[in-house]
Design a protein around this motif. Structure first.
Motif, PDB file in Angstrom:
ATOM      1  N   THR A 226       0.770  -1.248  -0.021  1.00 54.11           N
ATOM      2  CA  THR A 226      -0.143   0.208  -0.045  1.00 54.11           C
ATOM      3  C   THR A 226       0.953   1.141   0.038  1.00 54.11           C
ATOM      4  OG1 THR A 226      -1.595  -1.139   1.083  1.00 54.11           O
ATOM      5  CG2 THR A 226      -1.954   1.288   1.268  1.00 54.11           C
ATOM      6  N   ILE A 227       2.053   1.426   0.687  1.00 54.25           N
ATOM      7  CA  ILE A 227       2.792   2.393   0.889  1.00 54.25           C
ATOM      8  C   ILE A 227       3.366   2.771  -0.502  1.00 54.25           C
ATOM      9  CG2 ILE A 227       4.948   3.259   1.945  1.00 54.25           C
ATOM     10  CD1 ILE A 227       4.030   2.092   4.556  1.00 54.25           C
ATOM     11  N   LYS A 228       3.948   1.374  -1.225  1.00 55.02           N
ATOM     12  CA  LYS A 228       4.617   1.776  -2.356  1.00 55.02           C
ATOM     13  C   LYS A 228       3.529   2.361  -3.507  1.00 55.02           C
ATOM     14  CE  LYS A 228       7.169  -0.902  -5.962  1.00 55.02           C
ATOM     15  NZ  LYS A 228       7.811  -2.326  -6.239  1.00 55.02           N
ATOM     16  N   GLY A 233       1.546   7.071  -6.379  1.00 51.09           N
ATOM     17  CA  GLY A 233       0.588   7.662  -6.882  1.00 51.09           C
ATOM     18  C   GLY A 233       0.936   9.342  -6.606  1.00 51.09           C
ATOM     19  N   LEU A 234       1.674   9.541  -5.730  1.00 52.64           N
ATOM     20  CA  LEU A 234       2.061  11.058  -5.350  1.00 52.64           C
ATOM     21  C   LEU A 234       2.891  11.477  -6.480  1.00 52.64           C
ATOM     22  CD1 LEU A 234       2.540  10.404  -1.172  1.00 52.64           C
ATOM     23  CD2 LEU A 234       0.989  12.216  -2.527  1.00 52.64           C
ATOM     24  N   GLY A 235       3.445  10.693  -7.165  1.00 49.84           N
ATOM     25  CA  GLY A 235       4.434  11.498  -8.342  1.00 49.84           C
ATOM     26  C   GLY A 235       5.663  10.853  -8.137  1.00 49.84           C
ATOM     27  N   PHE A 236       6.107  10.152  -7.330  1.00 47.03           N
ATOM     28  CA  PHE A 236       7.613   9.817  -7.214  1.00 47.03           C
ATOM     29  C   PHE A 236       8.072   9.025  -8.416  1.00 47.03           C
ATOM     30  CE2 PHE A 236       6.920  10.842  -2.767  1.00 47.03           C
ATOM     31  CZ  PHE A 236       8.284  11.424  -2.573  1.00 47.03           C
ATOM     32  N   ASP A 237       9.243   9.045  -8.782  1.00 43.50           N
ATOM     33  CA  ASP A 237       9.556   8.483 -10.106  1.00 43.50           C
ATOM     34  C   ASP A 237       9.832   6.954  -9.898  1.00 43.50           C
ATOM     35  OD1 ASP A 237       9.848  11.125 -11.458  1.00 43.50           O
ATOM     36  OD2 ASP A 237      11.932  11.476 -10.515  1.00 43.50           O
ATOM     37  N   LEU A 251      11.740   7.427  -5.070  1.00 46.68           N
ATOM     38  CA  LEU A 251      13.030   8.204  -5.746  1.00 46.68           C
ATOM     39  C   LEU A 251      12.447   9.535  -6.281  1.00 46.68           C
ATOM     40  CD1 LEU A 251      14.236   5.161  -5.756  1.00 46.68           C
ATOM     41  CD2 LEU A 251      15.702   6.035  -7.355  1.00 46.68           C
ATOM     42  N   THR A 252      12.955  10.673  -6.299  1.00 49.27           N
ATOM     43  CA  THR A 252      12.662  12.162  -6.877  1.00 49.27           C
ATOM     44  C   THR A 252      13.816  12.708  -6.853  1.00 49.27           C
ATOM     45  OG1 THR A 252      10.935  13.603  -7.059  1.00 49.27           O
ATOM     46  CG2 THR A 252      11.840  13.049  -4.795  1.00 49.27           C
ATOM     47  N   ARG A 253      13.851  13.794  -7.935  1.00 49.33           N
ATOM     48  CA  ARG A 253      14.656  14.818  -7.949  1.00 49.33           C
ATOM     49  C   ARG A 253      14.155  15.858  -8.027  1.00 49.33           C
ATOM     50  NH1 ARG A 253      18.590  13.317 -13.258  1.00 49.33           N
ATOM     51  NH2 ARG A 253      20.189  12.301 -12.063  1.00 49.33           N
ATOM     52  N   LEU A 258       9.383  15.919  -2.540  1.00 46.61           N
ATOM     53  CA  LEU A 258      10.014  15.273  -1.210  1.00 46.61           C
ATOM     54  C   LEU A 258       9.289  15.729  -0.249  1.00 46.61           C
ATOM     55  CD1 LEU A 258      12.439  13.093  -0.571  1.00 46.61           C
ATOM     56  CD2 LEU A 258      13.615  15.202  -0.035  1.00 46.61           C
ATOM     57  N   GLU A 259       9.135  17.152  -0.019  1.00 48.81           N
ATOM     58  CA  GLU A 259       8.499  17.821   1.198  1.00 48.81           C
ATOM     59  C   GLU A 259       6.913  17.145   1.133  1.00 48.81           C
ATOM     60  OE1 GLU A 259       9.814  19.231   3.488  1.00 48.81           O
ATOM     61  OE2 GLU A 259      11.951  19.302   2.574  1.00 48.81           O
ATOM     62  N   LYS A 260       6.296  17.385   0.008  1.00 48.95           N
ATOM     63  CA  LYS A 260       4.855  16.996  -0.020  1.00 48.95           C
ATOM     64  C   LYS A 260       4.671  15.545   0.366  1.00 48.95           C
ATOM     65  CE  LYS A 260       1.255  16.426  -3.225  1.00 48.95           C
ATOM     66  NZ  LYS A 260       0.680  16.395  -4.545  1.00 48.95           N
ATOM     67  N   GLY A 261       5.278  14.677  -0.109  1.00 51.20           N
ATOM     68  CA  GLY A 261       5.384  13.213   0.032  1.00 51.20           C
ATOM     69  C   GLY A 261       5.609  12.875   1.499  1.00 51.20           C
ATOM     70  N   ALA A 262       6.551  13.487   2.198  1.00 53.04           N
ATOM     71  CA  ALA A 262       6.932  13.397   3.610  1.00 53.04           C
ATOM     72  C   ALA A 262       5.639  14.054   4.683  1.00 53.04           C
ATOM     73  CB  ALA A 262       8.132  14.131   4.231  1.00 53.04           C
ATOM     74  N   ALA A 263       4.983  15.043   4.175  1.00 52.85           N
ATOM     75  CA  ALA A 263       3.888  15.428   4.828  1.00 52.85           C
ATOM     76  C   ALA A 263       2.705  14.556   4.905  1.00 52.85           C
ATOM     77  CB  ALA A 263       3.446  16.868   4.285  1.00 52.85           C
ATOM     78  N   VAL A 264       2.358  13.955   3.392  1.00 51.65           N
ATOM     79  CA  VAL A 264       1.430  12.815   3.340  1.00 51.65           C
ATOM     80  C   VAL A 264       1.337  11.690   4.178  1.00 51.65           C
ATOM     81  CG1 VAL A 264       0.094  11.670   1.541  1.00 51.65           C
ATOM     82  CG2 VAL A 264       0.659  14.040   1.094  1.00 51.65           C
TER      83      VAL A 264
END
Length: 291
Positions: A226-228, A233-237, A251-253, A258-264
């Motif tokens: 589910t986490i993967k 779904g959040l847009g990580f590459d 992974l992302t550049r 990165l900040e948005k994903g961590a908050a969610v």
């Protein structure tokens, strides 16, 4: 004597086959991340271990104690140590949290007692402590084969950010291997991953992500899958489980993602960390801290 004990991730993990001795033949790309435990070793009249994690065992189940006792058997020293361990790497996370602490003990005692161990001798001791301990001695990116004892180090030239996400439940490495079904197992190409990391081929890195043990871990702890899925779904590459789990890294550049994903994900998981691979002495390496 102070030591940093770095966590690792597996950017690629192929369980090639089950060996006759009961172990599994592996091919892996292992890389240290900028997340570490800190250990301080001082001479003492008896062996003492203090930690911010109260449930750590103080016998040979603890890799620090096991490493010290193996070295004592090998070299016959009488000295004891007071060790203060500050844990930041979660347990049952697939990030070598125990192995890296054991490796730190080997490095520290080699210096404190002037044992004169070369790298080959340190690896010999490390193999007896645990499968990931040889890698953790140097904590440099490596192509790893065998059961974890054969390492070919290389330099990474492909920068990216990482978001580490661990669910509340961990995965037993032993059970993950025992429940692996080789009839439908995936076998990623870890040599292609090494080539992509060296060549600054970010797309090649994303295409080469793979971990045979996801098959077992997803069944044991469905929240890993589910986490993967949520991270992608959040847009990580790309996203992958590390080791036998239960940590998933994405992974992302894009630092904003990165900040948005961590908050969610902070609302959905036990452990979140924004980081990158352990900085190397390379021009242009993204070595900003995201502690």
């Amino acid at each position: 004597m102070k030591q940093r004990a770095y966590a690792k991730i597996n950017l690629c993990l192929d369980v090639v086959y089950r060996r006759e001795d009961g172990y599994h033949e592996l091919e892996m790309i292992m890389a240290p991340v900028n997340l570490y435990d800190t250990l301080n070793f001082e001479f003492s009249d008896e062996l003492r271990l203090h930690s911010n994690v109260p449930y750590l065992p103080l016998d040979r189940r603890n890799t620090i104690v096991k490493a010290i006792e193996l070295l004592r058997e090998e070299y016959g020293f009488k000295e004891n140590f007071e060790i203060t361990l500050q844990k930041h790497i979660p347990t049952q996370a697939g990030m070598a949290g125990g192995s890296t602490d054991g490796a730190a003990a080997i490095r520290a005692l080699n210096k404190m007692l002037r044992l004169g161990m070369d790298n080959e001798k340190m690896v010999e001791i490390a193999k007896k402590v645990g499968a990931d301990v040889p890698f953790c001695l140097r904590s440099r990116p490596a192509f790893v084969t065998g059961i974890g004892e054969n390492l070919e180090h290389f330099r990474v030239h492909t920068p990216f950010y990482l978001l580490l996400v661990k669910p509340y439940k961990g995965v037993s490495t032993k059970v993950a291997f025992e429940t692996l079904d080789f009839s439908c197992a995936e076998h990623p190409d870890c040599r292609k991953m090494r080539q992509a990391l060296i060549a600054n081929d970010y797309e090649g890195v994303l295409q080469s992500l793979g971990n045979t043990l996801e098959q077992s871990a997803f069944k044991l702890v469905p929240q890993i899958a589910t986490i993967k899925r949520d991270l992608l779904g959040l847009g990580f590459d790309g996203a992958l489980m590390s080791g036998s789990g239960s940590t998933v890294f994405a992974l992302t550049r894009d630092p904003e993602l990165l900040e948005k994903g961590a908050a969610v994900m902070r609302k959905k998981a036990a452990f979140i960390r924004k980081t990158e691979l352990r900085p190397q002495e390379e021009p242009g390496w993204m070595n900003r801290s995201h502690q």
